[in-house]
Scaffold this active site. Sequence first.
Site, PDB file in Angstrom:
ATOM      1  N   ASP A 327       0.869  -1.167   0.000  1.00 40.35           N
ATOM      2  CA  ASP A 327       0.000   0.000   0.000  1.00 40.35           C
ATOM      3  C   ASP A 327       0.910   1.222   0.000  1.00 40.35           C
ATOM      4  O   ASP A 327       2.124   1.108  -0.105  1.00 40.35           O
ATOM      5  CB  ASP A 327      -1.027  -0.043   1.133  1.00 40.35           C
ATOM      6  CG  ASP A 327      -0.412   0.236   2.484  1.00 40.35           C
ATOM      7  OD1 ASP A 327       0.827   0.200   2.591  1.00 40.35           O
ATOM      8  OD2 ASP A 327      -1.168   0.485   3.431  1.00 40.35           O
ATOM      9  N   ASP A 594      -6.502  -3.914   4.547  1.00 34.69           N
ATOM     10  CA  ASP A 594      -5.446  -4.736   3.958  1.00 34.69           C
ATOM     11  C   ASP A 594      -5.484  -6.175   4.466  1.00 34.69           C
ATOM     12  O   ASP A 594      -4.908  -7.069   3.843  1.00 34.69           O
ATOM     13  CB  ASP A 594      -4.073  -4.139   4.287  1.00 34.69           C
ATOM     14  CG  ASP A 594      -3.907  -2.730   3.748  1.00 34.69           C
ATOM     15  OD1 ASP A 594      -4.262  -2.527   2.579  1.00 34.69           O
ATOM     16  OD2 ASP A 594      -3.446  -1.858   4.498  1.00 34.69           O
TER      17      ASP A 594
END
Length: 843
Positions: A327, A594
């Site tokens: 990310d 996530d």
Amino acid sequence: MTEPHAFWQATPDDSLHTLAATRDGLPSDEAAARLDRDGPNEVSAAKRRHFLLDLLRRLGNPLIAILLVAAGIAGATGDLASFAIIFIVVVLSTTLDLVQEHRAEATAEALRRAIALHATVLRDGKPIELPVRELVAGDIVMLAAGDLVPADGIVLAANGAQVNEALLTGEPYPVEKQVEPATAAETPAEAHNALFQGTSLIGGTATLLVVQTGPRTRFGAIARSLAGKQPTTAFEHGIHKLGVLIVRLTIFLVLFVLLAHLALGRPPLQSFLFAMALAVGLTPELLPMIMTVALGRGAQRMAKAKVVVKRLSAIHDLGQMDILCTDKTGTLTEARITLVGQPGIDGDDDERVAELAAVNARFETGLKSPLDQALLLHMTGRSLEGWRKLDERPFDFERRRVAVLAEQGSERIEIVKGAPETLLALCTRAQDRSGEFVPLDDALRARLCALREDRAAQGLRLLAIAWKPAAGQDRIDARGEDELVFAGYCVFVDPPKPSATSAVARLEAAGIRIKVISGDAAPVIQHLVAALALPVEGILTGDEIAKLNDQALAARVEQVDLFARVTPDQKTRIVRALRARGHTVGFIGDGINDAPAIRAADVGLSVDGATDVAREAADMILLAPDLCVLADGVAEGRRTYANIMKYVRMGTSSNFGNMLTMAIASLFLPFLPLTPVQVLLNNLLYDLSEIGIPFDTADSGDLARPQGWDIRGLVRFTAIMGPLSSLFDFATFALLLGVFHVGIPEFRTAWFMESMLTQILVVFVIRTSRPAWSSRPHIVLTVTALAGLAAALLLPLLPSADLLGFAIPGATIFGAIALLVVGYLASAEFLKRFALRPAGSAR
Ligand SMILES: Nc1ncnc2c1ncn2[C@@H]1O[C@H](COP(=O)(O)OP(=O)(O)OP(=O)(O)O)[C@@H](O)[C@H]1O
Ligand SMILES: [Mg+2]
């Protein structure tokens, strides 16, 4: 299953009463007393096995059992030397394995403690952070989005508490928890006021009254056993298959030798013991130990490099990883977000916009993002006094916005902040600097879009702020999040992390492709990767991904390195698509959003400051949120792999080759090439010489490419190196019998020395694909190998050697053996360039 007195059927006050607890939490001395009485909040399944039990379990292992039977037979027939040697082999391989495994476990345990989960608990009326294991019944725990539920209990207060109970119900969609007692609920799945250990809060907040802790929790045990079950990696699978193959070959060979000897009319007992000794020699009894030590050492070294390994076998996966998805915030950026602008609809800064945003951020209880912190930081000094919160609709990653119902004086409004693209679409009016409403016509919309794109193109992150009047309303109407009044944007800067450039370059140089998967807007990500000069191509947005089926997605993911505005679910889909293409995929992230992708990846990675759910899902935790740390970890993973492969190669070529020659030779020679005792001794010393392998350094070549289990490479290696070894063995036989006409004891001694020398020394040749002399082995390997060798060479020379059936051959024979060994090592050195896969041809 009906549970008449399930704890969720009682009212909060009754439960508090039963547990002698209050809403202010337990006094700390009372909590300490309860901790003593009930024990720590841990599931006992994770308890370590007793050392002796472990030993017994190992002695039951068929391999060891065969050895024990062999020892018994040897003892019964008065062959004390065989008895002693087999006994030493058994003791050596079991204790080595046992000790190493316990040591590895202890290290893993210490590392796990370093990343132990904490919870916010009320004690003596004040919130404090405690390790989850210290929770007791009656504790009040404050939970926020991203936290794991640490124990079983009931909800005393909740706000938009979305809980993922997939573990409990198999249901992937979150359920909302409430305070009202579930008086009619019979099963945990129906208990809408209960929270169970191991489930996770993915939105909103909740206050938990702990009712059960430790082994008494409903699903703790299941949760732990699921979390603790380590799925086998491709590498372990490969090793296992190899092990099965070797066992089959061994059985075949041993039966063949035994039957052949009997058919030839050789003495049955002698033949049986010889066959048994061959079996002992063929078994890779040190393989488990080598793997444990290699992995344990890998984990330890990685901890030094600031990577804590939760699942040991993930080290292999890390070494094999060829794609890393990351990310953006924190790994590629500094995650030091500051507010740098708050333009109203005319494009100039308007304090009112920041104030509305800050009120929203201040009252938002769910997921506190760094954006919220930046907003609040901006407002420090200026007061948000007078604002009162009435309700909230927490943030989630599908809507990408959060709504708060608040009032100041007599004005009651609903303030919404979130991702600009979607929020602007929900607005029908706008408000200008003077407070006048203006229609949000196409022209204004276009101007606002242009403003947004302009800022995003500079790499600035944007949130849109909107509101609507809510006079007389006490709750947010979940259906009515539209007809909003657009107020303006908040503009944030999150500076790129300069070290990311070199870290990514290191990873790329190590054969790992980087892909950025973010919930943020495309221009922001593109600006960032340009600023960091990352070698990435193509971009795909969440909207585009939504239109692709899994097959179409799999076809696209290969070429595209950037993914923008993706939902948590899409992050998982991308990971799956990459895996479906045959890649070994790592995913690093820190948020609730996530966690599913972290779990879906081959190597799930998270950082120390991440949310509980992300850390729980991860296989490894980076103690520093830095990709450089990861590059070091990858090298460790590959080194671990390389060392295990050295043992496997040694086993398949030299050891196996030697035993095979012996089996065949035993049929053609009128006598056994080695006595059973000598075969066992040979094996024992060989084992000893290999103990240092897991400590060895690895070639830069082994570290430069992803390393995966490569059965074809191994077969090729064996096909080249095996015959080579046999060739020299037969040359030795021919020389000893044909030229020197030695007697049986001299023959055995010379052959014993030759086979030990070739078997042991070849490790220095095949440990590296570079020329042997240009790569220095680790000192531990050098010492163990040479010690094993010294013992093998000295033993036949000792005065008592005739007890073992040795007799010292003449000096010319020593000279001939030395020449043969040098010839063998030189040929191995020459042939290894064909046998060892050149670095870079992986996959
Ligand atoms: N507290 C918040 N309030 C309103 N909107 C938010 C908030 N947090 C995030 N958003 C919106 O949701 C989007 C996605 O969230 P976020 O950036 O955390 O996703 P991500 O995938 O974790 O991204 P990153 O790669 O930066 O970590 C943000 O770009 C923003 O538009
Ligand atoms: Mg994030």
